[in-house]
Write a protein that holds these residues in place. Sequence first.
Motif, mmCIF file in Angstrom:
data_model
loop_
_atom_site.group_PDB
_atom_site.id
_atom_site.type_symbol
_atom_site.label_atom_id
_atom_site.label_comp_id
_atom_site.label_asym_id
_atom_site.label_seq_id
_atom_site.Cartn_x
_atom_site.Cartn_y
_atom_site.Cartn_z
ATOM 1 N N GLY A 2 30.909 64.749 -1.370
ATOM 2 C CA GLY A 2 31.679 63.587 -1.750
ATOM 3 C C GLY A 2 32.033 62.668 -0.588
ATOM 4 N N GLY A 3 32.103 63.209 0.612
ATOM 5 C CA GLY A 3 32.437 62.389 1.750
ATOM 6 C C GLY A 3 33.933 62.124 1.866
ATOM 7 N N MET A 4 34.675 62.663 0.926
ATOM 8 C CA MET A 4 36.114 62.473 0.922
ATOM 9 C C MET A 4 36.744 63.416 1.943
ATOM 10 S SD MET A 4 38.537 63.265 -2.336
ATOM 11 C CE MET A 4 39.334 61.802 -2.889
ATOM 12 N N THR A 5 37.752 62.948 2.644
ATOM 13 C CA THR A 5 38.491 63.817 3.534
ATOM 14 C C THR A 5 39.176 64.870 2.682
ATOM 15 O OG1 THR A 5 38.869 61.998 5.054
ATOM 16 C CG2 THR A 5 40.292 63.913 5.281
ATOM 17 N N SER A 6 39.068 66.115 3.106
ATOM 18 C CA SER A 6 39.601 67.192 2.285
ATOM 19 C C SER A 6 40.962 67.655 2.775
ATOM 20 C CB SER A 6 38.635 68.372 2.287
ATOM 21 O OG SER A 6 39.199 69.451 1.567
ATOM 22 N N ASN A 7 41.762 68.098 1.834
ATOM 23 C CA ASN A 7 43.061 68.686 2.129
ATOM 24 C C ASN A 7 42.998 70.212 2.135
ATOM 25 O OD1 ASN A 7 44.625 66.199 2.216
ATOM 26 N ND2 ASN A 7 44.166 66.056 0.033
ATOM 27 N N LEU A 8 41.770 70.771 2.126
ATOM 28 C CA LEU A 8 41.626 72.222 2.112
ATOM 29 C C LEU A 8 42.279 72.834 3.337
ATOM 30 C CD1 LEU A 8 40.336 74.684 0.681
ATOM 31 C CD2 LEU A 8 38.303 74.301 2.093
ATOM 32 N N ASP A 9 42.966 73.931 3.128
ATOM 33 C CA ASP A 9 43.597 74.676 4.216
ATOM 34 C C ASP A 9 42.574 74.891 5.328
ATOM 35 O OD1 ASP A 9 44.462 76.806 5.897
ATOM 36 O OD2 ASP A 9 45.600 77.716 4.285
ATOM 37 N N PRO A 10 42.867 74.452 6.563
ATOM 38 C CA PRO A 10 41.908 74.581 7.661
ATOM 39 C C PRO A 10 41.456 76.018 7.920
ATOM 40 C CG PRO A 10 43.713 73.137 8.300
ATOM 41 C CD PRO A 10 44.078 73.738 6.969
ATOM 42 N N ALA A 11 42.320 76.985 7.643
ATOM 43 C CA ALA A 11 41.944 78.390 7.839
ATOM 44 C C ALA A 11 40.849 78.798 6.862
ATOM 45 C CB ALA A 11 43.165 79.295 7.687
ATOM 46 N N ILE A 12 40.909 78.283 5.630
ATOM 47 C CA ILE A 12 39.865 78.563 4.638
ATOM 48 C C ILE A 12 38.608 77.780 4.994
ATOM 49 C CG2 ILE A 12 39.209 78.348 2.212
ATOM 50 C CD1 ILE A 12 42.214 78.699 1.532
ATOM 51 N N ALA A 13 38.770 76.514 5.330
ATOM 52 C CA ALA A 13 37.624 75.657 5.676
ATOM 53 C C ALA A 13 36.826 76.248 6.837
ATOM 54 C CB ALA A 13 38.102 74.251 6.012
ATOM 55 N N ALA A 14 37.525 76.837 7.799
ATOM 56 C CA ALA A 14 36.847 77.404 8.965
ATOM 57 C C ALA A 14 35.989 78.612 8.607
ATOM 58 C CB ALA A 14 37.881 77.793 10.021
ATOM 59 N N ARG A 15 36.327 79.286 7.517
ATOM 60 C CA ARG A 15 35.581 80.480 7.111
ATOM 61 C C ARG A 15 34.352 80.171 6.282
ATOM 62 N NH1 ARG A 15 39.348 84.431 4.148
ATOM 63 N NH2 ARG A 15 37.499 85.720 4.318
ATOM 64 N N LEU A 16 34.353 79.044 5.573
ATOM 65 C CA LEU A 16 33.268 78.717 4.646
ATOM 66 C C LEU A 16 31.950 78.462 5.356
ATOM 67 C CD1 LEU A 16 34.778 76.198 2.070
ATOM 68 C CD2 LEU A 16 34.106 78.565 1.652
ATOM 69 N N LYS A 17 30.887 79.039 4.829
ATOM 70 C CA LYS A 17 29.537 78.739 5.301
ATOM 71 C C LYS A 17 28.865 77.899 4.225
ATOM 72 C CE LYS A 17 29.109 82.930 8.037
ATOM 73 N NZ LYS A 17 28.497 84.267 8.094
ATOM 74 N N ARG A 18 28.743 76.603 4.502
ATOM 75 C CA ARG A 18 28.212 75.650 3.540
ATOM 76 C C ARG A 18 26.717 75.464 3.737
ATOM 77 N NH1 ARG A 18 32.187 74.576 6.373
ATOM 78 N NH2 ARG A 18 34.276 74.184 5.592
ATOM 79 N N GLY A 19 26.057 75.011 2.673
ATOM 80 C CA GLY A 19 24.662 74.620 2.783
ATOM 81 C C GLY A 19 24.557 73.312 3.554
ATOM 82 N N ALA A 20 23.322 72.864 3.798
ATOM 83 C CA ALA A 20 23.095 71.623 4.531
ATOM 84 C C ALA A 20 23.743 70.430 3.841
ATOM 85 C CB ALA A 20 21.591 71.384 4.697
ATOM 86 N N ASP A 21 23.932 70.536 2.519
ATOM 87 C CA ASP A 21 24.549 69.449 1.749
ATOM 88 C C ASP A 21 26.078 69.541 1.728
ATOM 89 O OD1 ASP A 21 24.821 71.703 0.156
ATOM 90 O OD2 ASP A 21 23.659 70.910 -1.516
ATOM 91 N N GLY A 22 26.636 70.531 2.445
ATOM 92 C CA GLY A 22 28.087 70.686 2.499
ATOM 93 C C GLY A 22 28.677 71.441 1.321
#
Length: 119
Positions: A2-22
């Motif tokens: 989406g390109g939107m700035t996310s409000n996701l908890d940074p601790a959770i965001a740091a753990r996620l392994k996303r695909g090339a498309d995010g």
Amino acid sequence: MGGMTSNLDPAIAARLKRGADGLVPAIAQQYDTGEVLMLGWMDDEALHRTLTTGRCTYWSRSRQEYWVKGDTSGHVQHVKSVALDCDADTLLVKVDQVGAACHTGDRTCFDADVLDLGK
């Protein structure tokens, strides 16, 4: 994504392994029966919305927009829990599914096309 700035908890965001498309695949499972309902895709913001609203929010790859399951169909997914798998690259969202999970009207997206095992 989406390109939107996310409000996701940074601790959770740091753990996620996303695909090339995010995006991360998110499996929706009926919380009490274990029934596998569908697979959707979430970016950080979709996951944030899912965690904070109690309703599954996905990123539509075809429409390039967020969608909340059930907003148009009435077939809502009430979130009971969200878990990351051991590699942090897949989400398991346990939900209470109202009505059909599949856009075809089937209870799950896996009802209609069971493949032959060749036995």
